[in-house]
Motif scaffolding. Structure first.
Motif, PDB file in Angstrom:
ATOM      1  N   CYS A 151       0.842  -1.208   0.000  1.00 26.33           N
ATOM      2  CA  CYS A 151       0.000   0.000   0.000  1.00 26.33           C
ATOM      3  C   CYS A 151       0.871   1.250   0.000  1.00 26.33           C
ATOM      4  O   CYS A 151       0.597   2.238  -0.692  1.00 26.33           O
ATOM      5  N   GLY A 199       0.884   3.775  -2.851  1.00 28.81           N
ATOM      6  CA  GLY A 199       0.344   5.067  -2.432  1.00 28.81           C
ATOM      7  C   GLY A 199       1.211   6.237  -2.853  1.00 28.81           C
ATOM      8  O   GLY A 199       0.769   7.384  -2.863  1.00 28.81           O
ATOM      9  N   VAL A 237      -2.958   5.627  -7.221  1.00 28.03           N
ATOM     10  CA  VAL A 237      -3.948   6.223  -6.315  1.00 28.03           C
ATOM     11  C   VAL A 237      -5.187   6.634  -7.109  1.00 28.03           C
ATOM     12  O   VAL A 237      -6.327   6.364  -6.722  1.00 28.03           O
ATOM     13  N   ARG A 238      -4.951   7.283  -8.240  1.00 20.93           N
ATOM     14  CA  ARG A 238      -6.072   7.731  -9.089  1.00 20.93           C
ATOM     15  C   ARG A 238      -6.888   6.533  -9.567  1.00 20.93           C
ATOM     16  O   ARG A 238      -8.124   6.546  -9.519  1.00 20.93           O
ATOM     17  N   LEU A 296      -8.879   5.124  -6.637  1.00 17.44           N
ATOM     18  CA  LEU A 296      -9.988   6.006  -6.260  1.00 17.44           C
ATOM     19  C   LEU A 296     -11.159   5.817  -7.218  1.00 17.44           C
ATOM     20  O   LEU A 296     -12.321   5.828  -6.822  1.00 17.44           O
ATOM     21  N   VAL A 324     -16.437   6.210   4.698  1.00 19.18           N
ATOM     22  CA  VAL A 324     -14.982   6.343   4.749  1.00 19.18           C
ATOM     23  C   VAL A 324     -14.340   5.026   5.164  1.00 19.18           C
ATOM     24  O   VAL A 324     -13.295   4.631   4.614  1.00 19.18           O
ATOM     25  N   PHE A 325     -14.978   4.346   6.102  1.00 15.30           N
ATOM     26  CA  PHE A 325     -14.444   3.065   6.567  1.00 15.30           C
ATOM     27  C   PHE A 325     -14.312   2.086   5.392  1.00 15.30           C
ATOM     28  O   PHE A 325     -13.248   1.488   5.166  1.00 15.30           O
ATOM     29  N   LYS A 339     -11.834   3.406   2.573  1.00 14.80           N
ATOM     30  CA  LYS A 339     -10.429   3.226   2.949  1.00 14.80           C
ATOM     31  C   LYS A 339      -9.995   1.766   2.767  1.00 14.80           C
ATOM     32  O   LYS A 339      -8.928   1.474   2.249  1.00 14.80           O
ATOM     33  N   LEU A 346      -9.781   1.012  -0.910  1.00 16.18           N
ATOM     34  CA  LEU A 346      -8.660   1.761  -1.492  1.00 16.18           C
ATOM     35  C   LEU A 346      -7.339   1.062  -1.192  1.00 16.18           C
ATOM     36  O   LEU A 346      -6.509   0.839  -2.089  1.00 16.18           O
ATOM     37  N   LEU A 347      -7.145   0.699   0.071  1.00 11.98           N
ATOM     38  CA  LEU A 347      -5.882   0.060   0.457  1.00 11.98           C
ATOM     39  C   LEU A 347      -5.759  -1.330  -0.182  1.00 11.98           C
ATOM     40  O   LEU A 347      -4.669  -1.726  -0.615  1.00 11.98           O
ATOM     41  N   LEU A 361      -4.771  -0.733  -3.767  1.00  9.79           N
ATOM     42  CA  LEU A 361      -3.366  -0.323  -3.887  1.00  9.79           C
ATOM     43  C   LEU A 361      -2.434  -1.521  -3.689  1.00  9.79           C
ATOM     44  O   LEU A 361      -1.446  -1.683  -4.418  1.00  9.79           O
TER      45      LEU A 361
END
Lengths: 183, 193
Positions: A109, A113, A119-120, A123, A162-163, A166, A169-170, A173
């Motif tokens: 990550c 990151g 990252v893009r 997302l 958000v939880f 995230k 997302l991770l 990545l």
């Protein structure tokens, strides 16, 4: 009353110079937020324009319960959502796809990151509401309370978004680095 | 606070907006959990990467010029009452045309009984002329008229002056006293001044 609130009060009285000052103060972050959602600089410029026209027309409706910046981001958020709705591009649910709960590789990550392209890409794999919450948290350093105001939802909903955002997302990545590093 | 709750707050630790008891609790859990610390570090890196990204050229001055152009011709914008005089003039002109047309088709002279143009009636009693502050809203002016017990019988003139007349149960002195003490009135003159 902070500087932006004073400017907005003047805008409500028809002061164009105050509108210009407010535009100069917030144009870049609001544009960046819109662009992050639309990926089209020309379309984003049009939406930015519409946002500030709305500010001009409805400044008198600002009740001062939030920061001016949060209020304006809320206008931008609704315009982006409307645009997506018209095009049928909106994923409005907060449903979370079933996934195995293998934790992301922290080192992977970290490596991914650091790469803007990764990252893009990751997302873009998030749902709209999740991506917007993360974008506002990381681009604009908003609190979860402010994000809740922009999105017009309870704070708990933002924390949930958000939880999951995230987590996804991770995980994304982590997988990006696993795929690009030869075995 | 559960581990999931702390995980939900990690992005707000990463952006530095988490405060108070929530921050303390989250930091305590981070101290005891290396996986959470690694996650926070990854999120801080993602945030830094995002913020370092150049969003390209924003509309900047060109966008501002476009905005000012549109605002300049925007008829629906919130504007001070004083600036909407043109609208009033248009309405007044339309009403005048309508009256003239009615007179033409009915063969009635607007000067006969049944037609009364308040501003054109020199025998209706003394009038008060007022100059209103340019940033006055319509609501503020309306409120003042109600408080003073007066009505508009003429204007705005080319200089922006309004001719007012007290209503039946109000004396000109009473109306004038209220007008003179108002913040939105710049000048008051009576027909006898």
């Amino acid at each position: 009353m902070d500087q932006q609130a004073l400017l907005l009060a003047r805008v409500a009285k028809g002061d164009k110079q105050a509108l210009a000052a407010l535009y100069n103060a917030l144009e870049r972050p609001v544009y960046r937020f819109i662009l992050s959602r639309l990926n089209d600089p020309f379309e984003s410029a049009d939406v930015l324009h519409d946002v500030f026209i709305d500010v001009w027309r409805s400044a008198g409706a600002f009740e001062g319960r939030s920061k001016v910046q949060t209020w304006i981001f809320g206008i931008a958020y609704r315009k982006v959502i409307d645009l997506h709705r018209k095009r049928g591009r909106l994923q409005v649910t907060d449903d979370i796809p079933e996934q195995t709960d293998d934790g992301p590789d922290a080192e992977a990550c970290l490596i991914a990151g650091q790469e803007a392209a990764h990252v893009r890409y990751c997302l873009d794999t998030l749902k709209d509401n999740q991506r917007i919450a993360i974008t506002l948290a990381f681009y604009e350093d908003m609190t979860y309370g402010e994000i809740a105001e922009v999105q017009g939802v309870p704070e708990g909903t933002v924390k949930t978004r958000v939880f999951h955002a995230k987590k996804l997302l991770l995980r994304c990545l982590s997988s990006r680095v696993s795929r690009t590093v030869p075995a | 606070m559960t581990r999931d709750e702390v995980q939900a707050l990690l992005p707000f630790l990463a952006n530095g907006t988490l405060e108070g008891a929530e921050r303390e609790e989250a930091e305590q859990m981070l101290d005891a959990d290396p996986d959470l610390r690694a996650e926070l570090h990854a999120l801080q890196t993602v945030r830094a990467t995002l913020r370092a990204e150049d969003p390209g050229h924003s509309p900047g001055e060109i966008g501002l010029a476009r905005l000012m152009r549109e605002v300049g011709k925007d008829g629906t914008a919130r504007r001070p009452f004083w600036q909407s005089v043109h609208t009033w003039q248009s309405v007044a002109a339309a009403l005048l045309v309508a009256l003239l047309l009615q007179a033409l088709f009915t063969g009635t002279d607007p000067g006969e009984d049944g037609y009364e143009l308040a501003g054109a009636d020199p025998e209706a009693g003394p009038a008060i002329t007022v100059a209103i502050r340019p940033d006055t809203t319509e609501a503020a002016f309306r409120d003042l008229l109600l408080r003073a017990g007066a009505e508009i019988v003429g204007g705005p003139s080319a200089l922006g002056l309004y001719e007012l007349r007290p209503l039946n149960d109000v004396t000109i002195e009473e109306a004038r006293r209220i007008l003179e003490t108002s913040d939105i009135v710049e000048d008051v003159t009576g027909s006898g001044d």
